[in-house]
Write a protein that holds these residues in place. Structure first.
Motif, PDB file in Angstrom:
ATOM      1  N   ALA A   1     -38.390 -70.189 -49.344  1.00  0.00           N
ATOM      2  CA  ALA A   1     -39.364 -71.192 -49.778  1.00  0.00           C
ATOM      3  C   ALA A   1     -40.068 -70.685 -51.031  1.00  0.00           C
ATOM      4  O   ALA A   1     -40.057 -69.481 -51.309  1.00  0.00           O
ATOM      5  CB  ALA A   1     -40.368 -71.448 -48.658  1.00  0.00           C
ATOM      6  N   PRO A   2     -40.691 -71.585 -51.807  1.00  0.00           N
ATOM      7  CA  PRO A   2     -41.376 -71.152 -53.036  1.00  0.00           C
ATOM      8  C   PRO A   2     -42.365 -70.029 -52.724  1.00  0.00           C
ATOM      9  O   PRO A   2     -43.109 -70.103 -51.746  1.00  0.00           O
ATOM     10  CB  PRO A   2     -42.102 -72.407 -53.499  1.00  0.00           C
ATOM     11  CG  PRO A   2     -41.329 -73.535 -52.908  1.00  0.00           C
ATOM     12  CD  PRO A   2     -40.769 -73.035 -51.620  1.00  0.00           C
TER      13      PRO A   2
ATOM     14  N   GLU B   1     -37.356 -71.619 -59.911  1.00  0.00           N
ATOM     15  CA  GLU B   1     -38.118 -71.529 -58.661  1.00  0.00           C
ATOM     16  C   GLU B   1     -37.761 -70.269 -57.907  1.00  0.00           C
ATOM     17  O   GLU B   1     -38.485 -69.826 -57.025  1.00  0.00           O
ATOM     18  CB  GLU B   1     -37.782 -72.720 -57.755  1.00  0.00           C
ATOM     19  CG  GLU B   1     -38.190 -74.049 -58.339  1.00  0.00           C
ATOM     20  CD  GLU B   1     -37.197 -75.132 -57.932  1.00  0.00           C
ATOM     21  OE1 GLU B   1     -36.793 -75.143 -56.755  1.00  0.00           O
ATOM     22  OE2 GLU B   1     -36.817 -75.931 -58.796  1.00  0.00           O
ATOM     23  N   LEU B   2     -36.559 -69.759 -58.212  1.00  0.00           N
ATOM     24  CA  LEU B   2     -36.062 -68.601 -57.471  1.00  0.00           C
ATOM     25  C   LEU B   2     -35.527 -67.573 -58.464  1.00  0.00           C
ATOM     26  O   LEU B   2     -34.782 -67.908 -59.377  1.00  0.00           O
ATOM     27  CB  LEU B   2     -34.933 -69.045 -56.533  1.00  0.00           C
ATOM     28  CG  LEU B   2     -34.096 -67.942 -55.898  1.00  0.00           C
ATOM     29  CD1 LEU B   2     -34.932 -67.103 -54.952  1.00  0.00           C
ATOM     30  CD2 LEU B   2     -32.901 -68.538 -55.146  1.00  0.00           C
ATOM     31  N   LEU B   3     -35.949 -66.343 -58.269  1.00  0.00           N
ATOM     32  CA  LEU B   3     -35.411 -65.259 -59.093  1.00  0.00           C
ATOM     33  C   LEU B   3     -34.713 -64.261 -58.179  1.00  0.00           C
ATOM     34  O   LEU B   3     -35.321 -63.752 -57.235  1.00  0.00           O
ATOM     35  CB  LEU B   3     -36.532 -64.568 -59.873  1.00  0.00           C
ATOM     36  CG  LEU B   3     -36.117 -63.318 -60.664  1.00  0.00           C
ATOM     37  CD1 LEU B   3     -35.130 -63.672 -61.757  1.00  0.00           C
ATOM     38  CD2 LEU B   3     -37.341 -62.636 -61.274  1.00  0.00           C
TER      39      LEU B   3
ATOM     40  N   VAL C   1     -42.970 -58.436 -58.553  1.00  0.00           N
ATOM     41  CA  VAL C   1     -43.910 -58.940 -57.547  1.00  0.00           C
ATOM     42  C   VAL C   1     -45.003 -59.763 -58.225  1.00  0.00           C
ATOM     43  O   VAL C   1     -45.320 -60.884 -57.817  1.00  0.00           O
ATOM     44  CB  VAL C   1     -44.533 -57.766 -56.768  1.00  0.00           C
ATOM     45  CG1 VAL C   1     -45.641 -58.278 -55.845  1.00  0.00           C
ATOM     46  CG2 VAL C   1     -43.460 -57.033 -55.979  1.00  0.00           C
ATOM     47  N   HIS C   2     -45.514 -59.215 -59.305  1.00  0.00           N
ATOM     48  CA  HIS C   2     -46.585 -59.899 -60.024  1.00  0.00           C
ATOM     49  C   HIS C   2     -46.123 -61.278 -60.517  1.00  0.00           C
ATOM     50  O   HIS C   2     -46.830 -62.276 -60.370  1.00  0.00           O
ATOM     51  CB  HIS C   2     -47.029 -59.031 -61.199  1.00  0.00           C
ATOM     52  CG  HIS C   2     -47.882 -59.749 -62.177  1.00  0.00           C
ATOM     53  ND1 HIS C   2     -49.201 -60.060 -61.930  1.00  0.00           N
ATOM     54  CD2 HIS C   2     -47.588 -60.273 -63.406  1.00  0.00           C
ATOM     55  CE1 HIS C   2     -49.692 -60.723 -62.963  1.00  0.00           C
ATOM     56  NE2 HIS C   2     -48.733 -60.874 -63.870  1.00  0.00           N
ATOM     57  N   LEU C   3     -44.906 -61.318 -61.082  1.00  0.00           N
ATOM     58  CA  LEU C   3     -44.389 -62.582 -61.605  1.00  0.00           C
ATOM     59  C   LEU C   3     -44.205 -63.597 -60.479  1.00  0.00           C
ATOM     60  O   LEU C   3     -44.521 -64.780 -60.630  1.00  0.00           O
ATOM     61  CB  LEU C   3     -43.054 -62.356 -62.323  1.00  0.00           C
ATOM     62  CG  LEU C   3     -43.137 -61.585 -63.632  1.00  0.00           C
ATOM     63  CD1 LEU C   3     -41.746 -61.182 -64.100  1.00  0.00           C
ATOM     64  CD2 LEU C   3     -43.826 -62.442 -64.695  1.00  0.00           C
TER      65      LEU C   3
ATOM     66  N   ARG D   1     -46.434 -67.003 -60.612  1.00  0.00           N
ATOM     67  CA  ARG D   1     -45.696 -68.237 -60.900  1.00  0.00           C
ATOM     68  C   ARG D   1     -45.329 -69.001 -59.637  1.00  0.00           C
ATOM     69  O   ARG D   1     -44.611 -70.002 -59.725  1.00  0.00           O
ATOM     70  CB  ARG D   1     -44.405 -67.898 -61.646  1.00  0.00           C
ATOM     71  CG  ARG D   1     -44.634 -67.347 -63.030  1.00  0.00           C
ATOM     72  CD  ARG D   1     -43.336 -66.843 -63.608  1.00  0.00           C
ATOM     73  NE  ARG D   1     -43.440 -66.704 -65.054  1.00  0.00           N
ATOM     74  CZ  ARG D   1     -42.804 -67.492 -65.919  1.00  0.00           C
ATOM     75  NH1 ARG D   1     -41.999 -68.434 -65.478  1.00  0.00           N
ATOM     76  NH2 ARG D   1     -42.951 -67.333 -67.206  1.00  0.00           N
ATOM     77  N   ASN D   2     -45.746 -68.494 -58.492  1.00  0.00           N
ATOM     78  CA  ASN D   2     -45.322 -69.051 -57.208  1.00  0.00           C
ATOM     79  C   ASN D   2     -43.799 -69.219 -57.163  1.00  0.00           C
ATOM     80  O   ASN D   2     -43.269 -70.253 -56.764  1.00  0.00           O
ATOM     81  CB  ASN D   2     -46.008 -70.393 -56.916  1.00  0.00           C
ATOM     82  CG  ASN D   2     -45.807 -70.791 -55.467  1.00  0.00           C
ATOM     83  OD1 ASN D   2     -45.698 -69.929 -54.584  1.00  0.00           O
ATOM     84  ND2 ASN D   2     -45.743 -72.091 -55.204  1.00  0.00           N
ATOM     85  N   MET D   3     -43.112 -68.177 -57.628  1.00  0.00           N
ATOM     86  CA  MET D   3     -41.667 -68.196 -57.733  1.00  0.00           C
ATOM     87  C   MET D   3     -41.095 -67.338 -56.598  1.00  0.00           C
ATOM     88  O   MET D   3     -41.596 -66.252 -56.326  1.00  0.00           O
ATOM     89  CB  MET D   3     -41.272 -67.606 -59.088  1.00  0.00           C
ATOM     90  CG  MET D   3     -39.811 -67.381 -59.322  1.00  0.00           C
ATOM     91  SD  MET D   3     -39.547 -66.638 -60.969  1.00  0.00           S
ATOM     92  CE  MET D   3     -40.195 -64.992 -60.687  1.00  0.00           C
ATOM     93  N   ALA D   4     -40.072 -67.863 -55.922  1.00  0.00           N
ATOM     94  CA  ALA D   4     -39.456 -67.074 -54.859  1.00  0.00           C
ATOM     95  C   ALA D   4     -38.711 -65.896 -55.479  1.00  0.00           C
ATOM     96  O   ALA D   4     -38.175 -65.994 -56.580  1.00  0.00           O
ATOM     97  CB  ALA D   4     -38.500 -67.937 -54.050  1.00  0.00           C
ATOM     98  N   LEU D   5     -38.697 -64.774 -54.756  1.00  0.00           N
ATOM     99  CA  LEU D   5     -38.021 -63.588 -55.262  1.00  0.00           C
ATOM    100  C   LEU D   5     -37.061 -63.060 -54.200  1.00  0.00           C
ATOM    101  O   LEU D   5     -37.459 -62.866 -53.050  1.00  0.00           O
ATOM    102  CB  LEU D   5     -39.059 -62.512 -55.617  1.00  0.00           C
ATOM    103  CG  LEU D   5     -38.516 -61.138 -56.021  1.00  0.00           C
ATOM    104  CD1 LEU D   5     -37.820 -61.207 -57.378  1.00  0.00           C
ATOM    105  CD2 LEU D   5     -39.634 -60.099 -56.067  1.00  0.00           C
TER     106      LEU D   5
END
Ligand SMILES: Nc1ncnc2c1ncn2[C@@H]1O[C@H](COP(=O)(O)OP(=O)(O)OP(=O)(O)O)[C@@H](O)[C@H]1O
Ligand SMILES: [Mg+2]
Lengths: 272, 314, 321
Positions: free
Chosen positions: C25-26, C166-168, C190-192, C196-200
């Motif tokens: 999820a985001p 949305e996903l990295l 982690v910071h990004l 950015r509310n980006m899934a990692l």
């Protein structure tokens, strides 16, 4: 033994065919290839003349066979001559190294500035066109090619442990070259020779086509084509067969060389 | 950078000097007496002496060599024995034909080879790859002059679309172009067979590298990846071959001009051989060798333009 | 929202990924750990639609509910960079060596977002700043070989962020870097993800890095996800014998004995090595290296059980006596 590569098999079959026909022509051709018979000129294929006759009534099959023999002979002599000089120079360069190596390699660079055609042109201008000059020109361009191959593979062998051991044991460079280096570069040289054989066939055909190679009455695929070109409206088929012969021979030796290389040097095979 | 340039330039100049020595030696030392070669055995002593005088054969060899080089540097190649005009004039007349043939052939070669090579690489292991590679294998084995004859047979003799040979000059540009179509195609098809194979294997090598995957992960189309990312990186080996091929192409024009009866340097060389016109042959052989050596030098310089990493290393 | 349901990637020699189920999820930060060859990269490739052509896919992959399992290449081209982006292990070779890095990062913006030259340039500069590249306007004009390994990896991160995905997915992003730089890159990711509310998805061999970077974790072995759950819980009380072995083999510098030359040696705590795909057991892939192996392990594939979807016959037995 793994499965033989396809290019090797196809190449070997084509080469066997061409060399076989060339060898056969030494003892037998359907007719005398130089026998003129003006009344039978431009004959259609028949059970007497399998592919018909040319503008002078000469039997085409016999001419093509004799031409195969001439072409093989030229290529063999030229590659042997140029190859042995080149290999000798290359071995010398890799055995001695230093400035000798530098000079040999610079000379090899120089050789690349003269395509066979240019060299043949110079010789023809000075001595008049002849098959001998064509052979010399083709042999000449083979020298730098083989010098490079022999030096490059020779340098690799010189760093092997058994060679270092032989040197430590006090063997001289000449003996080492003959005992260890030459046998170990043989594979690379043979592969190159096969490929250069194809190039030599092509070069002989081109030189003979241009009138710088085989002179009448000697049969040559290239010369047959140059004669056929003037008769294109009358007998187009005369311009087909010699070309097919050249392609068969060149393709055969080229594929055989590629196949041999694939078998002896898998690293190169993958890179291609 | 400048060190690299300097080294290559010195090497280039040294090769040119060596080439000129070889050409001069073969044409002047090997024949023994060039005057005899030119005039033939039945020439009178007076005629021979006159010609020797004319060609400066009485001077010492070294002086003749330097005289020849010095002249060549300012565009003076002596006088043609058979045409009785300055060799430079003959060359100037015919060079455009040869060069336009070579350049057109090179351009067509590049177009065919890059398209076919990239196509084959992107269809690696599929029928499209096999077919193009089979055709290129065949193309390598076909002599350019035979291909020319076949093209003439088909397009000139049978279909009558194009002239079988000859060239009437540029006064009628359409006719001129039409007479150059077959020679150019014949020249290019054979050359592009080799280059297409090199392009393919070089492209395959690049396609295995990580940045191709990065480009794909960036959502680029296959087409964009191939032409914008793979091809530029595949160029270094391609350019090496192109350099050698331009040399092959220029000498190839000698053959092609003779097949199609085109009035270029290649025809001139053969006329001169037939006429025993040694000064002209000598000038032409030197010119062709210079073109070959220069092409390879230019390729060395191109590497630096293509690959920024080389610039840093040199 | 990226969802994977019982995805299998089958090659002629075997399954490189087997019945993998995941939900991303985001803003999620999911770690994937496992030995070499366990299928981590294959799982990432599934999410990017970059599975090798020779493989057959089964199961289901959806992006916001759209089925992408067998989506065509041109559909995936609209997903990559714009919705899911990926960075790779080798920062040197992952960048086109003939291009200035600024142009490389600008390319997806110009292609996908239709930005003009100046717009793209401004955006690249902002991105370079965001990923911590000093003096961005000068670095833009450099070639990959002129940058350090850490900076190249930052460029690759900027490239991945170019179209605001949305996903990295970061596939071993720090393996090729030295420890200090690796730590900074991990923290940057982690910071990004947070800002950015980006899934990692963070793939790594390094359990410490995963512990630091992620909130969820999936442990893989032989193409199976053997256990997944909150990072702290899984690493604190590992359930699967493989996870336990992995944790025990953790390279703690103080615990490692020194070699004669002074270098540190890892303790191979899991006996044996990962067998090649074609030699894997039909049932549990860990068969043969497992301490609590049972008779059915080799032939019967264990069903995922419990809150952590653990795939282990031995555990199943303990829970249902
Ligand atoms: N094209 C392919 N054909 C057959 N098998 C493949 C192919 N690509 C990958 N595999 C296999 O899939 C399995 C998983 O590979 P993957 O690269 O996902 O492992 P990984 O966990 O990423 O390992 P690493 O830590 O080394 O990157 C391996 O056993 C590999 O051999
Ligand atoms: Mg991996």
């Amino acid at each position: 033994m793994k499965q033989l590569p396809a290019n090797f098999i196809i190449g070997a079959v084509l080469v066997a065919f061409v060399v076989g026909v060339a060898a056969l022509s030494l003892i037998w051709t359907p007719h005398d290839p130089t026998d003129l018979n003006i009344r039978a000129k431009f004959g259609a294929p028949s059970h007497v003349n399998w592919l018909g006759t040319d503008q002078l009534g000469r039997d085409l099959v016999s001419q093509l066979m004799a031409a195969a023999r001439n072409s093989m002979t030229v290529a063999l002599v030229a590659v042997l001559l140029g190859g042995s000089i080149g290999v000798a120079l290359g071995l010398l360069a890799s055995a001695i190294g230093g400035w000798v190596e530098d000079i040999v390699m610079r000379l090899a660079d120089l050789g690349f500035a003269f395509p066979a055609l240019l060299f043949a042109i110079m010789l023809a201008a000075v001595f008049g066109p002849s098959l001998t000059n064509a052979v010399l020109a083709i042999a000449f361009i083979n020298i730098p090619i083989f010098a490079r191959v022999a030096r490059a593979s020779g340098n690799q062998i010189w760093t092997r442990e058994y060679v270092l051991a032989a040197r430590a044991a006090g063997m001289n460079k000449f003996t080492i070259t003959l005992d260890h280096i030459l046998p170990n570069i043989a594979a690379a040289v043979i592969v190159q020779a096969t490929i250069e054989f194809a190039v030599a066939i092509l070069a002989e055909a081109a030189l003979s086509y241009l009138g710088l190679g085989a002179q009448p009455p000697a049969s040559s695929w290239g010369r047959m084509l140059s004669e056929a070109q003037t008769l294109m409206y009358l007998a187009p088929e005369l311009a087909i067969y010699p070309g097919l012969c050249i392609v068969t021979a060149v393709l055969g030796f080229g594929l055989l060389g590629d196949g041999l290389r694939d078998m002896t040097d898998p690293r190169l095979a993958r890179a291609r | 950078m400048s060190y690299f340039l300097l080294r290559r330039t010195i090497g280039f100049l040294a090769t040119l000097v060596a080439v000129s020595v070889v050409v001069f030696a073969v044409m002047n030392v090997l024949p023994g007496d060039p005057a005899l070669t030119i005039l033939g055995l039945d020439a009178t002593d007076d005629a021979l002496a006159a010609l020797r005088d004319d060609l400066g054969l009485n001077d010492p060899l070294l002086a003749r060599y330097f005289g020849w080089v010095a002249g060549a540097l300012v565009g003076d190649f002596g006088t043609s024995h058979s045409f009785r005009v300055p060799v430079a004039e003959l060359i100037a007349e015919r060079l455009p034909m040869t060069l336009s043939l070579a350049v057109a052939g090179m351009i067509l070669t590049l177009i065919i080879a890059l398209t076919v090579g990239i196509y084959a690489a992107s269809h690696h292991g599929k029928p499209g790859d096999w077919i193009t590679m089979f055709l290129s294998q065949l193309g390598i084995a076909i002599p350019a002059f035979w291909l020319s004859i076949l093209l003439v047979l088909l397009f000139a003799v049978n279909l009558r679309w194009l002239p079988p040979g000859g060239f009437a000059g540029w006064s009628d540009p359409v006719a001129a172009m039409r007479s150059l179509v077959l020679p150019t195609v014949a020249l290019a098809l054979v050359q592009s067979a080799v280059l297409a194979r090199v392009t393919r294997s070089s492209a395959l090598e690049v396609m295995r590298q990580d940045f191709t995957r990065t480009a794909r992960a960036s959502g680029f189309s296959q087409r964009r990846i191939l032409w914008r990312h793979v091809l530029p990186n595949a160029l270094v080996p391609i350019v090496t071959i192109v350099g050698m091929q331009f040399a092959a192409l220029v000498t190839g024009t000698i053959v092609i001009e003779n097949v199609f009866y085109l009035p270029g340097l290649g025809r001139l060389i053969f006329q001169s051989i037939a006429n025993r016109d040694l000064p002209t042959v000598q000038a032409l052989v030197m010119l062709f060798a210079v073109i070959v050596v220069t092409a390879n030098f230019v390729v060395d310089l191109l590497y630096v333009l293509i690959d920024p990493r080389l610039k840093a290393r040199t | 929202m990226f969802e994977m349901h019982e995805m299998t990637v089958r090659f002629s020699i075997g399954d490189a990924l087997r019945d993998a189920s995941l939900r991303i999820a985001p803003g999620d930060r999911l770690g994937i750990v496992g030995e070499s060859g366990s299928g981590k990269s294959m799982l990432a490739a599934c999410l990017m639609g970059m599975v090798p052509q020779s493989a057959t896919l089964s199961g289901r992959l959806t992006i916001d509910g759209t089925d992408m399992t067998h989506a065509a290449e041109d559909l995936w081209q609209t997903i990559r960079a714009r919705r899911a982006a990926m960075i790779f292990q080798e920062p040197m070779s992952a960048l086109n060596p003939l291009r200035r890095v600024g142009d490389t990062v600008a390319e997806p913006m110009r292609v996908h977002l239709g930005l003009g030259k100046a717009q793209a340039r401004a955006r690249v500069q902002a991105l370079f700043e965001e990923v911590g590249i000093p003096d961005p306007s000068a670095r833009l004009r450099m070639f990959p070989h002129e940058l350090s390994g850490g900076q190249r990896q930052r460029v690759l991160i900027a490239l991945a962020l170019a179209c605001d995905p949305e996903l990295l997915i970061a596939d071993e992003p720090t393996t090729a870097l030295d420890a200090n730089v690796a730590l900074k890159i991990t923290d940057l990711l982690v910071h990004l993800s947070q800002s950015r509310n980006m899934a990692l998805v963070f793939i790594s061999h390094d359990l410490a890095a995963v512990a630091r970077a992620t909130t969820e974790i999936a442990v893989m072995y032989g193409g199976d996800i053997v256990e997944r759950g909150p990072t702290a819980a899984v690493l604190g009380t590992p359930a699967h014998p493989y996870t336990q072995g992995l944790l025990a083999a953790r390279p703690d510098p103080r615990a490692m004995p020194r070699e004669a030359d002074g270098s540190r040696r890892r303790l191979p705590t899991i006996p044996g090595s990962v067998p090649p795909l074609q030699a894997m057991a039909k049932g549990c892939r860990f068969t043969g290296r497992c301490a609590v192996e049972r008779s059915e392990c080799a032939s019967v594939k264990p069903v995922p059980t419990g809150p952590r979807h653990t795939t282990c016959h031995a555990l199943l037995h303990e829970e249902t006596p």
